[in-house]
Write a protein that holds these residues in place. Structure first.
Motif, mmCIF file in Angstrom:
data_model
loop_
_atom_site.group_PDB
_atom_site.id
_atom_site.type_symbol
_atom_site.label_atom_id
_atom_site.label_comp_id
_atom_site.label_asym_id
_atom_site.label_seq_id
_atom_site.Cartn_x
_atom_site.Cartn_y
_atom_site.Cartn_z
ATOM 1 N N GLY A 240 0.802 -1.065 0.019
ATOM 2 C CA GLY A 240 0.066 -0.075 0.041
ATOM 3 C C GLY A 240 0.797 1.174 0.110
ATOM 4 O O GLY A 240 1.628 1.202 0.832
ATOM 5 N N THR A 241 0.579 2.101 -0.859
ATOM 6 C CA THR A 241 1.247 3.370 -0.857
ATOM 7 C C THR A 241 0.484 4.591 -1.349
ATOM 8 O O THR A 241 -0.542 4.335 -2.072
ATOM 9 C CB THR A 241 2.348 3.155 -2.003
ATOM 10 N N ILE A 262 -3.055 -1.956 -8.450
ATOM 11 C CA ILE A 262 -4.348 -2.270 -8.209
ATOM 12 C C ILE A 262 -4.831 -1.420 -7.099
ATOM 13 O O ILE A 262 -4.562 -1.499 -5.921
ATOM 14 C CB ILE A 262 -4.508 -3.901 -7.671
ATOM 15 N N GLY A 263 -5.764 -0.555 -7.569
ATOM 16 C CA GLY A 263 -6.185 0.566 -6.254
ATOM 17 C C GLY A 263 -4.888 1.435 -5.962
ATOM 18 O O GLY A 263 -4.256 1.814 -6.659
ATOM 19 N N GLN A 264 -4.951 1.482 -4.783
ATOM 20 C CA GLN A 264 -3.745 2.240 -3.855
ATOM 21 C C GLN A 264 -2.677 1.218 -3.520
ATOM 22 O O GLN A 264 -1.912 1.417 -2.859
ATOM 23 C CB GLN A 264 -4.243 2.937 -2.624
ATOM 24 N N SER A 265 -2.351 0.304 -4.208
ATOM 25 C CA SER A 265 -1.498 -1.090 -3.999
ATOM 26 C C SER A 265 -0.849 -1.208 -5.192
ATOM 27 O O SER A 265 -1.211 -1.140 -6.404
ATOM 28 C CB SER A 265 -2.177 -2.232 -3.433
ATOM 29 N N VAL A 266 0.558 -1.648 -4.998
ATOM 30 C CA VAL A 266 1.597 -2.348 -6.011
ATOM 31 C C VAL A 266 1.665 -3.788 -6.059
ATOM 32 O O VAL A 266 2.180 -4.021 -4.709
ATOM 33 C CB VAL A 266 2.854 -1.479 -6.004
ATOM 34 N N VAL A 288 6.195 2.818 1.718
ATOM 35 C CA VAL A 288 5.261 1.815 1.736
ATOM 36 C C VAL A 288 4.600 1.815 3.081
ATOM 37 O O VAL A 288 5.053 2.153 4.327
ATOM 38 C CB VAL A 288 5.944 0.582 2.027
ATOM 39 N N HIS A 289 3.171 1.925 2.957
ATOM 40 C CA HIS A 289 2.053 2.344 3.934
ATOM 41 C C HIS A 289 1.812 0.887 4.706
ATOM 42 O O HIS A 289 1.572 0.912 5.817
ATOM 43 C CB HIS A 289 1.289 3.175 3.811
ATOM 44 N N SER A 290 1.808 -0.054 3.858
ATOM 45 C CA SER A 290 1.036 -1.152 4.206
ATOM 46 C C SER A 290 1.604 -2.424 3.486
ATOM 47 O O SER A 290 2.268 -2.147 2.326
ATOM 48 C CB SER A 290 -0.294 -1.243 4.382
ATOM 49 N N VAL A 291 1.677 -3.694 3.970
ATOM 50 C CA VAL A 291 2.358 -4.877 3.186
ATOM 51 C C VAL A 291 1.181 -5.928 3.406
ATOM 52 O O VAL A 291 0.720 -6.318 4.682
ATOM 53 C CB VAL A 291 3.815 -5.461 3.472
ATOM 54 N N THR A 292 0.957 -6.831 2.327
ATOM 55 C CA THR A 292 0.129 -7.838 2.523
ATOM 56 C C THR A 292 0.869 -8.813 1.523
ATOM 57 O O THR A 292 1.515 -8.948 0.625
ATOM 58 C CB THR A 292 -1.175 -7.654 1.854
ATOM 59 N N LEU A 293 1.069 -10.243 2.332
ATOM 60 C CA LEU A 293 1.672 -11.182 1.567
ATOM 61 C C LEU A 293 0.878 -12.510 1.709
ATOM 62 O O LEU A 293 0.142 -12.816 2.685
ATOM 63 C CB LEU A 293 2.950 -11.698 2.358
ATOM 64 N N ASN A 294 0.473 -13.131 0.621
ATOM 65 C CA ASN A 294 -0.294 -14.211 0.350
ATOM 66 C C ASN A 294 0.256 -15.513 -0.407
ATOM 67 O O ASN A 294 1.058 -15.051 -1.388
ATOM 68 C CB ASN A 294 -1.549 -13.721 -0.081
#
Length: 315
Positions: A240-241, A262-266, A288-294
């Motif tokens: 998120g950025t 995708i939206g406000q994410s890379v 980088v404001h947030s991180v998601t790992l899947n």
């Protein structure tokens, strides 16, 4: 013999008004469905899966292309294949002012069933679906889940080889959805029935033996859910950025990976993503404001092929 062989299906809807343009719903879609397979057509609303469903059910004639059902030409000889088809449309087809048994009796008459044989078959399918105790109930008194079971019973009444279901869990609560899928599994395993299900839900597509992903009338991916996920090639990282353009460009330049905004994410893919995340945060402090790992999902497959999420597709 394959249950379904669809080749180069195209379909164009004529303009609703003279000032409008024709809508191309399918653009050369090809796939096969094996006998005894639980097959999923996955895509956004308006993406082409329901048009495909209507062609398979012989409700529509495609603009071009061919469909063979159990070796019979479904376009040239639709009457020859209809007895092999059980169809559950997304739009309810029950007469809510009649009883369950009356609805199924009228359906049986359409297929030439009558008398004791029809009565026995009605009890058989209602029992299999757990609604035999409601055979004398007026349909409008039934819950959504029970109505859907009766819809399926109606589709199974004439012993079809192939059951087509268009968004069968639409409007159902989680418990009813689970019960419905358990019954579909039972049909597949105990009767080796071929089933084709359209859905826009990833968890339902994951339950299928194979999946065809359709978007904007194009078949974008086709295979088993496991094989489609392997095509992702690593963990899926979303950052998120506030400045997607800058972060996307910097990541591609520094790490030589392909990103998607995708939206406000890379979003990008990386093997051993959990080890890489501390590095990317350190390399771009404050960006980088947030991180998601899947681990990869069918949603990720869809995003990789189309550049957007299935749920946010404008169609």
């Amino acid at each position: 013999m394959d249950a379904i062989v669809a080749q180069n299906l195209t379909h164009t809807y004529p303009p609703k008004r003279p000032s409008k343009v024709a809508q191309k719903a399918l653009r050369g879609v090809s796939f096969t469905v094996s006998t005894g397979e639980l097959f999923g057509l996955l895509g956004p609303n308006g993406g082409g899966k329901s048009t495909t469903f209507h062609i398979l059910s012989t409700f529509f004639t495609p603009t071009s292309g061919s469909v063979m059902l159990f070796g019979k030409d479904a376009i040239q000889h639709p009457d020859a294949v209809r007895r092999d088809l059980g169809i559950v449309f997304q739009t309810p087809g029950l007469d809510i002012k009649l009883t369950v048994q009356e609805n199924l009796t009228h359906q049986g008459h359409l297929y030439g069933l009558s008398g004791t044989a029809l009565k026995q078959r009605i009890i058989e399918v209602l029992t299999r679906l757990g609604v035999d105790s409601r055979k004398d109930s007026i349909v409008e008194t039934l819950s959504g889940g029970l109505r859907r079971r009766v819809e399926i019973a109606k589709g199974l009444l004439h012993h079809p080889k192939l059951l087509l279901l268009d968004e069968p869990t639409a409007g159902l609560d989680p418990a009813s959805r689970r019960d419905l899928w358990n019954y579909l599994f039972e049909l597949k395993t105990s009767e080796r029935m071929t089933l084709v299900v359209t859905t826009h839900l990833m968890d339902e597509a994951d339950k299928c033996d194979r999946v065809a992903i359709i978007n904007e009338g194009v078949l974008v991916s086709f295979g088993t859910p496991a094989a489609l996920k392997l095509d992702i090639g690593g963990d899926v990282i979303s950052l998120g950025t506030a400045d997607t353009a800058r972060l996307s460009g910097e990541i591609e330049k520094k790490y030589h990976v392909t990103t998607q905004v995708i939206g406000q994410s890379v979003r990008f893919e990386r093997a051993q993503g959990h080890e890489f995340i501390p590095q990317v945060i350190a390399d771009f402090p404050g960006l980088v404001h947030s991180v998601t790992l899947n681990k990869p999902t069918l949603e990720d497959v869809f995003i990789k092929k189309t550049g957007h999420r299935l749920s946010s597709d404008p169609l």
